[in-house]
Scaffold this motif. Structure first.
Motif, PDB file in Angstrom:
ATOM      1  N   LYS A 146       0.819  -1.213   0.000  1.00  0.00           N
ATOM      2  CA  LYS A 146       0.000   0.000   0.000  1.00  0.00           C
ATOM      3  C   LYS A 146       0.857   1.270   0.000  1.00  0.00           C
ATOM      4  N   HIS A 147       2.173   1.112   0.043  1.00  0.00           N
ATOM      5  CA  HIS A 147       3.065   2.270  -0.033  1.00  0.00           C
ATOM      6  C   HIS A 147       3.204   2.656  -1.501  1.00  0.00           C
ATOM      7  N   TYR A 148       2.630   3.779  -1.844  1.00  0.00           N
ATOM      8  CA  TYR A 148       2.624   4.204  -3.245  1.00  0.00           C
ATOM      9  C   TYR A 148       4.027   4.609  -3.694  1.00  0.00           C
ATOM     10  N   ILE A 149       4.725   5.375  -2.846  1.00  0.00           N
ATOM     11  CA  ILE A 149       6.095   5.800  -3.145  1.00  0.00           C
ATOM     12  C   ILE A 149       6.715   6.335  -1.852  1.00  0.00           C
ATOM     13  N   ALA A 150       8.055   6.311  -1.780  1.00  0.00           N
ATOM     14  CA  ALA A 150       8.755   6.786  -0.584  1.00  0.00           C
ATOM     15  C   ALA A 150       9.977   7.599  -0.988  1.00  0.00           C
ATOM     16  N   ALA A 151      10.333   8.573  -0.136  1.00  0.00           N
ATOM     17  CA  ALA A 151      11.532   9.386  -0.352  1.00  0.00           C
ATOM     18  C   ALA A 151      12.043   9.871   0.990  1.00  0.00           C
ATOM     19  N   GLU A 152      13.350  10.114   1.068  1.00  0.00           N
ATOM     20  CA  GLU A 152      13.956  10.550   2.329  1.00  0.00           C
ATOM     21  C   GLU A 152      14.890  11.727   2.107  1.00  0.00           C
ATOM     22  N   SER A 153      14.860  12.685   3.038  1.00  0.00           N
ATOM     23  CA  SER A 153      15.767  13.825   3.024  1.00  0.00           C
ATOM     24  C   SER A 153      16.882  13.573   4.039  1.00  0.00           C
ATOM     25  N   ASP A 154      18.073  13.247   3.542  1.00  0.00           N
ATOM     26  CA  ASP A 154      19.205  12.982   4.437  1.00  0.00           C
ATOM     27  C   ASP A 154      20.518  13.335   3.741  1.00  0.00           C
ATOM     28  N   PHE A 155      20.629  14.563   3.281  1.00  0.00           N
ATOM     29  CA  PHE A 155      21.860  14.995   2.624  1.00  0.00           C
ATOM     30  C   PHE A 155      22.075  16.481   2.838  1.00  0.00           C
ATOM     31  N   GLY A 156      21.738  16.937   4.055  1.00  0.00           N
ATOM     32  CA  GLY A 156      21.962  18.324   4.402  1.00  0.00           C
ATOM     33  C   GLY A 156      20.847  19.248   3.973  1.00  0.00           C
ATOM     34  N   ALA A 157      21.219  20.491   3.655  1.00  0.00           N
ATOM     35  CA  ALA A 157      20.231  21.513   3.318  1.00  0.00           C
ATOM     36  C   ALA A 157      20.559  22.233   2.024  1.00  0.00           C
ATOM     37  N   GLY A 158      21.418  21.632   1.191  1.00  0.00           N
ATOM     38  CA  GLY A 158      21.688  22.219  -0.117  1.00  0.00           C
ATOM     39  C   GLY A 158      20.450  22.165  -0.994  1.00  0.00           C
ATOM     40  N   ARG A 159      20.372  23.063  -1.961  1.00  0.00           N
ATOM     41  CA  ARG A 159      19.193  23.129  -2.823  1.00  0.00           C
ATOM     42  C   ARG A 159      18.995  21.840  -3.614  1.00  0.00           C
ATOM     43  N   ILE A 160      17.742  21.471  -3.819  1.00  0.00           N
ATOM     44  CA  ILE A 160      17.407  20.320  -4.642  1.00  0.00           C
ATOM     45  C   ILE A 160      17.489  20.736  -6.104  1.00  0.00           C
ATOM     46  N   TYR A 161      18.301  20.007  -6.871  1.00  0.00           N
ATOM     47  CA  TYR A 161      18.491  20.367  -8.279  1.00  0.00           C
ATOM     48  C   TYR A 161      17.872  19.358  -9.237  1.00  0.00           C
ATOM     49  N   VAL A 208      13.981  22.461 -10.009  1.00  0.00           N
ATOM     50  CA  VAL A 208      14.234  21.018  -9.942  1.00  0.00           C
ATOM     51  C   VAL A 208      14.172  20.422 -11.343  1.00  0.00           C
ATOM     52  N   VAL A 209      15.272  19.880 -11.809  1.00  0.00           N
ATOM     53  CA  VAL A 209      15.329  19.231 -13.117  1.00  0.00           C
ATOM     54  C   VAL A 209      14.785  17.807 -13.003  1.00  0.00           C
ATOM     55  N   LEU A 210      14.096  17.350 -14.046  1.00  0.00           N
ATOM     56  CA  LEU A 210      13.564  15.985 -14.061  1.00  0.00           C
ATOM     57  C   LEU A 210      14.665  15.031 -14.482  1.00  0.00           C
ATOM     58  N   GLY A 211      14.900  14.004 -13.684  1.00  0.00           N
ATOM     59  CA  GLY A 211      16.067  13.148 -13.855  1.00  0.00           C
ATOM     60  C   GLY A 211      15.799  11.786 -14.443  1.00  0.00           C
ATOM     61  N   ASN A 212      16.347  10.745 -13.801  1.00  0.00           N
ATOM     62  CA  ASN A 212      16.344   9.393 -14.349  1.00  0.00           C
ATOM     63  C   ASN A 212      15.457   8.445 -13.556  1.00  0.00           C
ATOM     64  N   ASN A 213      15.495   7.176 -13.907  1.00  0.00           N
ATOM     65  CA  ASN A 213      14.672   6.154 -13.240  1.00  0.00           C
ATOM     66  C   ASN A 213      15.545   5.180 -12.460  1.00  0.00           C
ATOM     67  N   SER A 245      14.281  10.047  -5.389  1.00  0.00           N
ATOM     68  CA  SER A 245      15.412  10.736  -4.764  1.00  0.00           C
ATOM     69  C   SER A 245      15.373  12.193  -5.181  1.00  0.00           C
ATOM     70  N   LEU A 246      15.170  13.075  -4.215  1.00  0.00           N
ATOM     71  CA  LEU A 246      15.197  14.514  -4.477  1.00  0.00           C
ATOM     72  C   LEU A 246      16.630  14.966  -4.207  1.00  0.00           C
ATOM     73  N   ARG A 247      17.418  15.122  -5.273  1.00  0.00           N
ATOM     74  CA  ARG A 247      18.868  15.291  -5.184  1.00  0.00           C
ATOM     75  C   ARG A 247      19.237  16.689  -4.715  1.00  0.00           C
ATOM     76  N   GLN A 248      19.965  16.736  -3.595  1.00  0.00           N
ATOM     77  CA  GLN A 248      20.430  18.015  -3.051  1.00  0.00           C
ATOM     78  C   GLN A 248      21.871  18.286  -3.481  1.00  0.00           C
ATOM     79  N   ASP A 249      22.212  19.549  -3.581  1.00  0.00           N
ATOM     80  CA  ASP A 249      23.585  19.933  -3.880  1.00  0.00           C
ATOM     81  C   ASP A 249      24.444  19.606  -2.661  1.00  0.00           C
TER      82      ASP A 249
END
Length: 466
Positions: free
Chosen positions: A346-361, A387-392, A412-416
């Motif tokens: 039932k988990h549709y999707i998951a993501a985690e913020s664990d790379f500091g506070a740099g901007r998401i690119y 935020v640029v659209l990335g890969n799979n 993955s919301l990629r931070q600088d």
């Protein structure tokens, strides 16, 4: 940033460009997504949260008294913020006490060294260990060395961590920290010291978790500051025989109960389906845990609060998970996956913020190939937030990295991370390293992502297999 753009496919880049240039609102969801961005970029909530956590709690090593204070802090904050549901789930975590860490060069040129114990290390004998060092460029070099050369010495792994926006240099060098003690002990070493896994030039040592292996002798493990590693290299040019005295009083003290702390925004029409956004609540004990991972805690909490306050809730439930004991081996993440095994479908999707506070690119996904194409179109509004659209090929983040193997899609919301490893796991991980505007941009991205996923009609499974 140019190198990131150039690696994108032409189609993805075009979609991003169109999104950045076109502010036309085509649906009610897009209107709400733009509102969430505007609200996030004008809100101080995330900064207030990370300030509160670092000032009122501070360092919060899993299993310590401060760890439980952090759990109480999180529960209180989440309830005060008015989430529909707030609860905690027990997690058994290892208890480790750092103690003192001292080292010095005895010969040929007596000098003190700045070091720290690696997480999980045992102590030296009371008077320390005094022995010659043997230097290796990497863990791989140690693993191929002769036991005759290593036995009775202190191993020194001297791998330099490369600076990169993605932080990929960490992955190349961290094996020396996590597995070095095992490899060194198998060859008869008395102890191991590593060059800190960091990109800074400060005279501060970077801690971090290390591992032992059943059947292999446990030896003390420490990290030295990068300037001190440079000092040893300069000394080796003058004399191949360097003797070091190492003293650690670290202790492993069994296990204790900590908690994953969870808050939910209940979905309006599909409340049993879950969009998970997480961060880890624990930190190392050297700094105040601002960038690792107080920032992440603040980002996902503030993003969830924005959605909680919408007049109409999205279809799916947004679940904010603040994980326990990530630093000691993803303990909270593994416990969550086990405790929620029956509902992972039932988990549709998951993501985690664990790379500091740099901007998401950039945002990457791990879904089916067909769904990936649709996701690019769905999340194009996020490009207005830079935020640029990335890969799979996403992993989702440390505490959700075990979910794809169980079929759960991740993003993955990629931070600088260009300067993340300047401060990571050091006393320098403090609030002043966070740029408030960058933190707001992160909140906007997570709020947009969570809302769009909660409203999405795309079938994400079965996920792409690497």
């Amino acid at each position: 940033m140019k190198s990131i753009y150039l690696r994108l496919t032409a189609g993805v880049f075009l979609a991003s460009l169109i999104g950045c240039q076109n502010n036309k609102i085509n649906s009610p969801d897009e209107h709400i997504v733009m509102q969430l961005q505007q609200q996030a970029l004008s809100s101080d909530l995330a900064y207030d949260l990370v300030e509160s956590l670092t000032v009122e709690v501070g360092p919060r090593l899993a299993g310590s008294e401060k760890d439980l204070i952090a759990v109480q802090w999180a529960e209180s904050k989440l309830k005060t913020l008015g989430f529909d549901k707030v609860y905690k789930e027990p997690v058994q975590v290892p208890v480790w006490h750092r103690g003192e860490a001292k080292a010095s060069i005895v010969t040929p040129f007596a000098q003190p060294l700045v070091i720290t114990a690696l997480g999980g290390s045992i102590a030296t004998p009371e008077k320390g260990i005094e022995a010659n060092i043997i230097r290796f460029d990497s863990l791989a070099a140690l693993q191929t060395a002769s036991s005759n050369d290593v036995a009775g010495k202190i191993v020194f792994i001297d791998q330099i961590t490369e600076r990169h926006i993605t932080g990929k240099g960490y992955g190349k060098s961290v094996g020396g920290r996590s597995k070095g003690a095992i490899a060194a002990a198998e060859k008869g070493a008395l102890a191991i010291m590593i060059r800190s896994i960091g990109t800074d030039h400060d005279r501060m040592a970077h801690t971090g978790m290390m591992k032992y292996k059943d059947g292999v002798a446990k030896i003390p493990a420490a990290a030295m500051s990068n300037p001190d590693a440079d000092l040893i290299n300069a000394m080796l040019k003058r004399d191949a025989n360097i003797t070091i005295n190492l003293m650690l009083t670290a202790q492993n003290q069994g296990f204790a109960t900590s908690y994953n702390v969870i808050a939910e925004v209940t979905g309006s029409s599909k409340p049993d389906e879950i969009v998970l956004i997480g961060a880890h609540l624990d930190s190392w004990d050297e700094g105040t845990g601002a960038i690792d991972d107080g920032a992440g805690v603040a980002i996902v909490t503030a993003a969830g609060k924005l959605i909680q306050d919408l007049p109409t809730k999205p279809a799916r439930t947004i679940r904010v998970v603040l994980y326990a004991a990530e630093e000691l081996g993803l303990v909270g993440g593994k416990a969550y996956a086990k405790a929620h095994k029956a509902e992972l479908d039932k988990h549709y999707i998951a993501a985690e913020s664990d790379f500091g506070a740099g901007r998401i690119y950039q945002i990457d996904y791990r879904a089916s190939e067909t769904a990936y194409t649709e996701l690019l179109a769905l999340t194009t509004p996020m490009t207005n937030n830079g935020v640029v659209l990335g890969n799979n090929r996403a992993s989702g983040g440390p505490d959700v990295s075990m979910l794809p193997s169980q079929g759960v899609p991740v993003a993955s919301l990629r931070q600088d991370g260009s300067d993340y490893f300047d401060y990571h796991h050091t006393p320098n991980d403090t609030l002043d390293k966070i740029e408030p505007a960058a933190l707001q941009q992160n909140v906007a991205a997570y709020a947009q992502f969570a809302y769009l996923m909660a409203q999405s009609k795309i079938t994400l499974r079965p996920i792409f297999v690497k």
